[in-house]
Enzyme design. Structure first.
Site, PDB file in Angstrom:
ATOM      1  N   SER A  84       0.719  -1.022   0.123  1.00  0.00           N
ATOM      2  CA  SER A  84      -0.093   0.076  -0.004  1.00  0.00           C
ATOM      3  C   SER A  84       0.921   1.292   0.024  1.00  0.00           C
ATOM      4  CB  SER A  84      -0.945  -0.017   1.208  1.00  0.00           C
ATOM      5  OG  SER A  84      -0.245  -0.196   2.160  1.00  0.00           O
ATOM      6  N   GLU A 127       2.383  10.482 -11.074  1.00  0.00           N
ATOM      7  CA  GLU A 127       1.198   9.917 -11.727  1.00  0.00           C
ATOM      8  C   GLU A 127       0.036  10.104 -11.289  1.00  0.00           C
ATOM      9  OE1 GLU A 127       1.785   5.428 -11.382  1.00  0.00           O
ATOM     10  OE2 GLU A 127       4.070   5.744 -11.671  1.00  0.00           O
ATOM     11  N   LYS A 129      -3.620   9.290  -9.332  1.00  0.00           N
ATOM     12  CA  LYS A 129      -4.039   8.071  -8.647  1.00  0.00           C
ATOM     13  C   LYS A 129      -5.278   7.630  -8.887  1.00  0.00           C
ATOM     14  CE  LYS A 129      -3.719   5.994  -3.980  1.00  0.00           C
ATOM     15  NZ  LYS A 129      -5.018   5.415  -4.292  1.00  0.00           N
ATOM     16  N   ARG A 150      -5.923  -7.272  -5.380  1.00  0.00           N
ATOM     17  CA  ARG A 150      -4.955  -7.002  -4.148  1.00  0.00           C
ATOM     18  C   ARG A 150      -5.313  -8.169  -2.826  1.00  0.00           C
ATOM     19  NH1 ARG A 150      -4.240  -3.968   0.092  1.00  0.00           N
ATOM     20  NH2 ARG A 150      -2.371  -3.264   0.489  1.00  0.00           N
ATOM     21  N   GLU A 187      -4.391  -0.423 -11.907  1.00  0.00           N
ATOM     22  CA  GLU A 187      -5.635  -0.216 -11.325  1.00  0.00           C
ATOM     23  C   GLU A 187      -6.668  -0.508 -12.338  1.00  0.00           C
ATOM     24  OE1 GLU A 187      -6.758   1.581  -7.761  1.00  0.00           O
ATOM     25  OE2 GLU A 187      -5.005   1.188  -8.501  1.00  0.00           O
ATOM     26  N   LYS A 325      -3.025  12.841  -1.586  1.00  0.00           N
ATOM     27  CA  LYS A 325      -4.641  12.666  -1.967  1.00  0.00           C
ATOM     28  C   LYS A 325      -5.128  14.305  -1.984  1.00  0.00           C
ATOM     29  CE  LYS A 325      -5.697   8.329  -1.198  1.00  0.00           C
ATOM     30  NZ  LYS A 325      -6.426   7.970  -0.291  1.00  0.00           N
ATOM     31  N   CYS A 422     -47.389  28.811  -0.348  1.00  0.00           N
ATOM     32  CA  CYS A 422     -48.702  29.315  -0.554  1.00  0.00           C
ATOM     33  C   CYS A 422     -50.059  28.645   0.072  1.00  0.00           C
ATOM     34  CB  CYS A 422     -49.034  30.003  -1.865  1.00  0.00           C
ATOM     35  SG  CYS A 422     -49.391  28.602  -3.023  1.00  0.00           S
ATOM     36  N   CYS A 455     -48.929  32.344  -5.829  1.00  0.00           N
ATOM     37  CA  CYS A 455     -47.935  31.488  -4.780  1.00  0.00           C
ATOM     38  C   CYS A 455     -46.628  32.683  -4.926  1.00  0.00           C
ATOM     39  CB  CYS A 455     -47.483  30.326  -5.268  1.00  0.00           C
ATOM     40  SG  CYS A 455     -46.178  29.669  -4.493  1.00  0.00           S
TER      41      CYS A 455
HETATM   42  N1  5U1 Z   1      -0.555   5.633  -9.797  1.00  0.00           N
HETATM   43  C1  5U1 Z   1      -0.268   4.501  -9.161  1.00  0.00           C
HETATM   44  N2  5U1 Z   1      -1.119   4.240  -8.152  1.00  0.00           N
HETATM   45  N3  5U1 Z   1      -0.444   3.422  -6.973  1.00  0.00           N
HETATM   46  C2  5U1 Z   1      -1.105   2.493  -6.125  1.00  0.00           C
HETATM   47  N4  5U1 Z   1       1.092   4.148  -8.600  1.00  0.00           N
HETATM   48  C3  5U1 Z   1       0.812   3.397  -7.489  1.00  0.00           C
HETATM   49  N5  5U1 Z   1       1.665   2.472  -6.989  1.00  0.00           N
HETATM   50  C4  5U1 Z   1       1.316   1.972  -5.922  1.00  0.00           C
HETATM   51  C5  5U1 Z   1      -0.108   1.807  -5.563  1.00  0.00           C
HETATM   52  C6  5U1 Z   1      -0.627   0.864  -4.353  1.00  0.00           C
HETATM   53  O1  5U1 Z   1       2.084   1.014  -5.154  1.00  0.00           O
HETATM   54  C7  5U1 Z   1       3.481   1.211  -5.658  1.00  0.00           C
HETATM   55  C8  5U1 Z   1       4.286   2.006  -5.039  1.00  0.00           C
HETATM   56  C9  5U1 Z   1       4.083  -0.312  -5.086  1.00  0.00           C
END
Ligand code: 5U1
Length: 790
Positions: A84, A127, A129, A150, A187, A325, A422, A455
């Site tokens: 994570s 990048e 998220k 995951r 993702e 975030k 009214c 009204c």
């Molecule tokens: N873009 C991005 N999302 N994300 C989620 N990179 C990224 N890297 C992750 C996670 C969980 O984990 C790596 C750093 C291992």
């Protein structure tokens, strides 16, 4: 070469070509062939494989969906744990992250004296998220063999069959140089446009929609029947690999993966300082609403893998990566009460009063519930714990109810039977539409206060609209002044504005001699608007500026508009059954009639009264008119025969049995149905009245059918987006153009309709922002067929 070999070679060629096209389309975002060509290759491959099933391989592009539904998901162990990320919510936390890394790297390079050592230079890869589900995908010898969720990071679930259906996940790696065993991570998400379409379909099928794209992606991916996943618009974006030594940097690794056909983010950026990271965060944050997918932040990773290795991990989080975030856009709160607001047209709208909560940095205490259909869809009750969402500048919305937290004393939300302002009766509106030439009336989602201008809420809003810039354009009559006029009972309808006296205005707060005179002269100066403005100013439900222009140009007078039958209005461009119904109901109302009469008495009259624009008078055809009677056996073709034979409604209704029998190729049963129809006095009277009105209004039968057919979409601009499956873009374009529409490449406020195929992106999002009607491919084809058969 024997024929088997030839076929096997052809199959291999087709697979390779399709894979190459997939690569250009999904990874490079640069399609190399039109959809029609792609479809043709795909069908050829499928056909050859059907003829030679022994040549089918699991990595063939035709085999994305295969196998039987599972009973349960199998657990799989991740070879390398899925980590994570540490989170930051404020700039200081990002700076601290960079400082820690710099110090640790400095120390590892033997720089013990921080003051004398040159600072360690760190490159970061930034990048977005994505707000989706983390998955791992494994390739052996270049072929996709396993995909897993995951899970808890150590153990996930085997979702291979589901991930195989995601079109931008290659079943086979492209190019050269990939390792024997490759594991990529990323993702799975649902683009916003696909999510909207999915929910529109769910609503149309009376199914519960998904609360947000993330839930939709999760629900779609964890399906025991992969066919369901295949029907959902899922995509994959890779953010890394657990396989070592692919490159020396993170960005280099992703670049190699891309060359092998794995989709990576187009927003990837390498910067050489933490300040660069912060600038990236600000930039993406600004563009967030325009991105075709939901993101909940950005991720910064130290780019050099050597530096990553030297920093290592703390617990299960890498020290070389950080998620920064965005402030949460969704929060949990409590629905304290629901109040009903009354709008200009009397629509009584439920508004949620919430326990105040910070959402995305803004305190939210109210949210829109739109209408009672939305209340029912959400299944929300007063006292419920709800999720409230803010997106950009839009009014916060309740997206979900946490049913498990419903208190025992939760109360149902009921539409009031009396107006909260009214006290007049509140009635549910009716929806009128035409289906198979019949008028179908159903219950609408809107409840309306019947008090009209008695009204105060409606009166105030109606006056604000009446004087507004695009209506009567009366300068100096702001909301505060209108409020005073209403509360002091100086004005009870828009007509009363023209009766205001100098003394009355002078008594209003903030007025003196000159300002009072200026206001009265602005009111008097508005007495001769153009007809379209006057129609718009009346505030007829569903009649916006554009519809008002059509009505003005086609009918040319307020009197004609007041007299128009709904069936007459239906011939006008862009006026459907519902709008026609709203217009005629508006003018049927005594109160509205009285306001219009008073305005006329006060000489508030359009300057262009009596002027019509022939181009705007839709060509009514006798055949179309006869078709609308909905007589058994009289559809398009027979209606044309009858029109050609009788040439007027009067002649048709005067026909006797012999006349009917002499119509070319009309069956006896149809002639009997017709005889029955034309013998009914009520029908005859109604039809003759309509014919007379159409002729009076200049929309007579002398237009050729071809003209009529040429232009049902005249003046409209359509946009095609996404991948159409049954038609090529070109075919769709030709059909639209033949019906008179222009086909444009981008969506603007002027767009009449957007056709969204699979994986539609930003254009669909833009259309939704602008509330432009959107059709999916099936609805589009149905609409085209209807119009072509008119
Ligand atoms: N873009 C991005 N999302 N994300 C989620 N990179 C990224 N890297 C992750 C996670 C969980 O984990 C790596 C750093 C291992």
């Amino acid at each position: 070469m024997n024929s088997k070999q030839t076929i096997s070679t052809r199959i291999a060629q087709l697979r390779q070509t399709i894979e190459a096209h997939d690569y250009s389309y999904y990874v490079l975002d640069a399609p190399t062939v039109p959809d029609s060509e792609y479809d043709r290759l795909f069908s050829q491959l499928r056909e050859l494989e059907q003829q030679h099933p022994e040549l089918i391989t699991a990595d063939s592009p035709t085999q994305r969906v295969s196998g039987q539904p599972l009973d349960t998901f199998i657990q799989v162990q991740h070879g390398v744990p899925m980590l994570s990320l540490g989170n930051a919510f404020a700039e200081e936390q990002v700076l601290e992250f960079a400082q820690r890394a710099e110090q640790a790297l400095g120390a590892s390079q033997g720089q013990s004296d921080l003051f004398s050592a040159a600072p360690v230079s760190i490159e970061y890869c930034c990048e977005p998220k994505l707000d989706g589900l983390a998955v791992s995908i494994s390739y052996e010898q270049g072929v996709l063999v396993r995909a897993a969720t995951r899970g808890d990071g150590q153990t996930g679930e085997d979702i291979t069959a589901n991930v195989r259906t995601i079109r931008n996940v290659p079943l086979k790696l492209q190019g050269e140089g990939w390792p024997e065993n490759l594991e990529v991570r990323g993702e799975v998400y649902m683009p916003k446009a696909g999510f909207e379409l999915l929910n529109q379909r769910a609503l149309a099928a009376d199914q519960k929609p998904f609360a947000n794209p993330r839930n939709a992606a999760a629900g779609s991916l964890r399906q025991l029947d992969a066919k369901i996943s295949a029907s959902r618009p899922l995509e994959f974006c890779c953010y890394g690999s657990s396989t070592e030594d692919l490159a020396q940097t993170h960005a280099g690794t992703l670049q190699r993966l891309r060359e092998w056909g794995i989709s990576i983010s187009p927003e990837l950026k390498v910067v050489n300082s933490i300040e660069g990271c912060l600038a990236y965060y600000a930039d993406i944050g600004q563009r967030r609403a325009q991105l075709p997918y939901d993101i909940d932040g950005v991720v910064f990773k130290i780019n050099a893998l050597e530096q990553q290795h030297s920093l290592g991990f703390r617990a299960r989080e890498p020290r070389w990566a950080l998620a920064y975030k965005f402030a949460a856009q969704e929060e949990i709160t409590e629905l304290l009460d629901v109040e009903f607001q009354v709008g200009r047209t009397g629509a009584v709208t439920p508004v949620a009063r919430l326990k105040p909560v910070h959402v995305g940095g803004v305190m939210v205490s109210n949210a829109t519930l739109h209408n009672m259909d939305e209340v029912a869809r959400l299944g929300v009750m007063i006292g419920d714990t709800v999720i409230v969402r803010r997106a950009g500048d839009v009014i916060p919305q309740i997206t979900q109810v946490l049913l498990a937290r419903r208190p025992s004393d939760a109360r149902a939300i009921e539409a009031p039977s009396q107006c909260p302002v009214c006290g007049s009766q509140v009635e549910r509106t009716q929806l009128v539409r035409r289906s198979k030439n019949k008028q179908v009336v159903s219950e609408g989602a809107v409840w309306r206060c019947m008090g009209r201008l008695s009204c105060q809420a409606q009166l105030q809003q109606a006056l604000i609209h009446f004087v507004s810039r695009r209506a009567m354009d009366i300068d100096g009559l702001g909301e505060k002044i209108i409020e005073q006029l209403v509360t002091r009972k100086l004005v009870a309808s828009p007509a009363d504005l023209y009766r205001l006296t100098y003394e009355q205005v002078l008594e209003l707060d903030g007025f003196a001699d000159v300002s009072a005179r200026n206001l009265l002269s602005a009111i008097a100066g508005s007495k001769q608007p153009r007809l379209a403005r006057l129609i718009f100013a009346l505030g007829i439900p569903d009649v916006g500026e554009e519809t008002a222009k059509v009505l003005a140009r086609a009918l040319g007078s307020m009197q004609r508009l007041q007299q128009a039958y709904p069936q007459t209005l239906l011939w006008l461009p862009e006026i459907g059954a519902e709008v026609a119904h709203e217009i005629t109901s508006f003018f049927a109302d005594n109160h509205n009639q009285s306001v219009i009469a008073q305005l006329a008495e006060l000489q508030v009259q359009a300057v262009d009264e009596g002027q019509t624009d022939v181009a705007f008078q839709a060509c009514a055809t006798l055949a179309g008119f006869i078709e609308q009677f909905n007589i058994s056996g009289v559809a398009h073709t027979n209606a044309l025969r009858l029109a050609q034979h009788f040439k007027s409604v009067a002649a048709l209704f005067a026909a006797d049995w012999l006349d009917l029998c002499s119509v070319e190729r009309l069956s006896k049963n149809t002639a009997l149905a017709l005889q029955d129809f034309i013998s009914q006095d009520e029908q005859r009277e109604h039809a003759l009245c309509l014919e007379q009105q159409l002729i009076e209004f200049g929309m007579h039968w002398n237009c050729q059918r071809t003209q009529m057919q040429a232009a049902p979409l005249a003046g409209q601009t359509w946009v095609l987006t996404g991948t159409l499956e049954q038609l090529t873009r070109e075919q769709a374009k030709v059909r639209l153009e033949q019906l008179g529409a222009k086909v444009a490449g981008s969506v603007s406020a002027k767009t009449s309709c957007v056709v969204a195929g699979a994986s539609a992106g930003s254009k669909l999002v833009r259309a939704q922002e602008l509330a432009i009607p959107v059709l999916d491919e099936a609805a589009f084809i149905e609409r085209m067929t209807q119009l072509e058969n008119r």
